[in-house]
Each structure stands twice: as structure tokens, then as C-alpha cells.
Design a protein around this motif. Structure first.
Motif, short mmCIF file in Angstrom:
data_model
loop_
_atom_site.label_atom_id
_atom_site.label_comp_id
_atom_site.label_asym_id
_atom_site.label_seq_id
_atom_site.Cartn_x
_atom_site.Cartn_y
_atom_site.Cartn_z
N CYS A 1 -2.47 0.98 7.70
CA CYS A 1 -3.20 1.80 6.72
C CYS A 1 -4.36 1.05 6.08
O CYS A 1 -5.40 1.64 5.80
N VAL B 1 -7.65 2.83 -5.67
CA VAL B 1 -7.28 4.17 -6.14
C VAL B 1 -5.77 4.40 -6.02
O VAL B 1 -5.12 4.87 -6.95
N CYS B 2 -5.21 4.05 -4.87
CA CYS B 2 -3.82 4.39 -4.59
C CYS B 2 -2.82 3.36 -5.11
O CYS B 2 -1.64 3.65 -5.24
N GLN B 3 -3.27 2.14 -5.33
CA GLN B 3 -2.33 1.08 -5.73
C GLN B 3 -2.52 0.71 -7.19
O GLN B 3 -3.59 0.24 -7.59
N LYS B 4 -1.48 0.96 -7.98
CA LYS B 4 -1.57 0.75 -9.44
C LYS B 4 -1.03 -0.63 -9.82
O LYS B 4 -0.04 -1.09 -9.29
N CYS C 1 -5.99 -0.86 -2.04
CA CYS C 1 -6.77 0.33 -2.36
C CYS C 1 -6.79 0.49 -3.87
O CYS C 1 -5.74 0.68 -4.49
N CYS D 1 -6.14 6.32 3.43
CA CYS D 1 -6.23 7.29 2.34
C CYS D 1 -7.65 7.81 2.18
O CYS D 1 -7.89 8.77 1.43
N HIS E 1 -10.17 6.02 0.92
CA HIS E 1 -10.90 5.25 -0.10
C HIS E 1 -11.36 3.92 0.48
O HIS E 1 -10.75 3.39 1.40
N GLY F 1 2.31 1.92 -3.22
CA GLY F 1 1.35 2.18 -4.29
C GLY F 1 1.32 1.10 -5.35
O GLY F 1 1.10 1.37 -6.53
N PHE G 1 0.83 -1.20 0.00
CA PHE G 1 0.00 0.00 0.00
C PHE G 1 0.87 1.26 0.00
O PHE G 1 0.67 2.18 -0.79
N ARG G 2 1.87 1.27 0.87
CA ARG G 2 2.72 2.45 0.97
C ARG G 2 3.51 2.70 -0.31
O ARG G 2 3.82 3.84 -0.64
#
Length: 264
Positions: free
Chosen positions: A231, A261-264, A259, A240, A242, A174, A171-172
Motif C-alpha cells: 500500500c 491523512v490515513c495514519q494518526k 500517509c 489510499c 494520498h 492507521g 498503514f493498515r
DNA sequence: TTAAATTCCTGTAAGC
DNA sequence: TGCTTACAGGAATTTA
């Protein structure tokens, strides 16, 4: 469940409390381990003096001069220190006790995934060792199609990460847990490396994570503090803001949270 | 060589 | 309320 920071927390307590003490008694309480402990490995410790405790990944070793005893807490294992004598039959799920003449170390393990004795397996580097670098990750992931999260939890690749810290590190950084490891870009490897070191360092500093009532406690019975910094693990909504998602398919036979949104 | 599936076990949560 | 079922987890082992 005990991962590197939790095991390190236990190691530090036991080293402080038990180094220099002599083992006076071994009580094997339940001989029905999934892998029964070699009795000689335990009873051979009687009369020996503890010289320290070492840790590799999630494995802990009691050191007594030439002898050592390898311990793994599995997912529900707990090492507890008490001033009561060994042999209290009312302690539930107690597998064995080591008496130190006045102090007793108990191994309590309701789900019996813990292990005692035996050799240490092969490990990847420790996350806080200088050998662990972005270049190491690049080489380790080269050509690998497996999900990044599966490799992070593979102890032969990197020692000490389990579901909680792998989830938090991804997560951190991304990065989605399902990404094929070999396809991560250089910048992603660098932020992942940094994120892994961060969560492990924080986990140790905060003395592990205690996510619910049945979860990790140190040998004094005290909970850790990392759960307050989590998180996404075990949460419905990420730090975040979301709402979190689960991968459609389990990764390494367990569900993976991220997440979207935050993790691609 | 790699990776996916299976196995161990039981407390807890969810479903009826 | 009480019962049943599903699930969770780490690592060794087995199978593909």
C-alpha cells in the motif's frame, strides 16, 4: 530484503527440495565474511543427511539430525538451488556452497550482511503464533516511549518484521510510525495486531515481496508477489490515493514512510 | 532497563 | 559522460 515471509518461502522450498539428501561437499568460496563462518560448523556437515529446515524470525536453520546450521540472509543474501556442481568460480558474491551430489545450494550475498553459524538470538513471539495477541502487545509496549515502528522491528519484541511489513502493518492499522509505543490505545493495539497478522499471512501466501530487480528471489530464482499488494512501501502515492510523507527523523536509523491523512 | 548511535558492506541513485 | 557522494538495509555492539 528478506523478512519473515521471504525467509519462510525459502524454508519451504529448501525443505521440499533437500530433505533426505546427503551433504557431499562444502565449498567456502569467500572467507571474508563480516563474521567469518566457523569452518567446522560447515565442514562437519559433510556426510550428514538433511532432516529439514526450521525458521525463527528471519533466521533459517538447516537441520541434519543432531547438527544444525543457522543462516541469516541479511539484506542482500540469497539461497539458490542449482543442478550444477559446486565450485563454479564465475558466480559473483558467492560465499559458500553445499553440494548434495547433483544439487547445489549456494549462498550468494553481495553486501555481506548475511550470517552463517552461531547461536540464535532471543526472539519475541512469531506473529502467527497464538502467543501473539493484543494483550501481548499491550504488555510489550507498556511504558515504552520509543517509536512504535522501532519496536515492531525489534526482533526481541516481535520476530520477523522488517521495514516493509512494519511499514505496511502500520498503514493498515492507521497508526503513524513515530507514535510512542506506550501511548497506543486499546483499539489501536487490536487493529495493529490484526494488520500485522494480515500482512505476514499475505506475504507468505504470495511467496514474499520482490520490490526491484536486485531484490528477493526464492531458491528457484522466482520473484514473490506481495509487492503488488503493497500500500505504501516504496511508493510515492499510497493505495489510499494520498501522497505519502517521510518522518522528519529516521526511526531505528532508517527513513519511515506514512500517509499523513490515513495514519494518526 | 531502555534507547540511541555506530558498525559492518556495496550496488544504486543522485549530484556535480 | 564520468566522477564523487549519499544512501539503503538488519542486527550486533557500543555508548549514553
Amino acid at each position: 530484503m528478506p523478512e519473515l515471509p521471504e525467509v519462510e518461502t525459502v524454508r519451504r522450498v529448501l525443505e521440499t527440495e533437500l530433505t533426505g539428501r546427503t551433504i557431499t561437499e562444502i565449498v567456502v568460496r569467500t572467507p571474508t565474511f563480516y563474521r567469518p563462518p566457523p569452518r567446522a560448523a560447515l565442514t562437519g556437515l559433510i556426510g550428514k543427511t538433511v532432516t529439514g529446515f526450521s525458521r525463527r524470525g528471519k533466521f533459517l536453520s538447516l537441520l541434519a539430525g543432531e547438527r544444525s546450521l543457522v543462516l541469516h540472509l541479511g539484506m542482500s543474501g540469497r539461497l539458490t538451488l542449482t543442478d550444477r556442481p559446486a565450485g563454479n568460480r564465475s558466480v559473483k558474491h558467492c560465499r559458500f556452497e553445499i553440494g548434495f551430489g547433483g544439487k547445489t545450494l549456494r549462498f550468494v550475498d553481495p553486501r555481506r550482511f548475511g550470517r552463517v553459524g552461531g547461536p540464535l538470538p532471543k526472539f519475541g513471539p512469531e506473529p502467527l503464533d497464538p502467543a501473539f495477541t493484543p494483550d501481548f502487545l499491550k504488555a510489550a509496549f507498556q511504558g515504552r516511549k520509543a517509536a512504535i515502528k522501532a519496536l515492531l522491528m525489534d526482533q526481541g519484541v516481535l520476530a520477523g518484521l522488517g521495514n516493509i511489513y512494519a511499514t505496511e502493518a502500520l498503514f493498515r492499522a492507521g497508526i503513524r510510525p513515530s507514535r510512542p509505543a506506550g501511548r497506543l490505545r486499546r483499539a489501536e493495539l487490536e487493529s495493529l495486531h490484526e494488520a500485522i497478522r494480515f500482512v505476514i499471512r499475505e506475504g507468505i501466501r504470495l511467496r514474499g515481496s520482490t520490490l526491484d530487480d536486485e531484490a528477493f528471489l526464492d531458491p528457484y530464482g522466482k520473484p514473490g508477489g506481495f509487492q503488488n499488494r503493497v500500500c505504501i512501501y516504496g511508493r510515492r502515492e499510497g493505495a489510499c490515493g494520498h501522497s505519502l510523507a517521510k518522518t522528519k527523523r529516521p526511526i531505528a536509523s532508517r527513513s519511515a514512510v506514512y500517509c499523513p491523512v490515513c495514519q494518526k
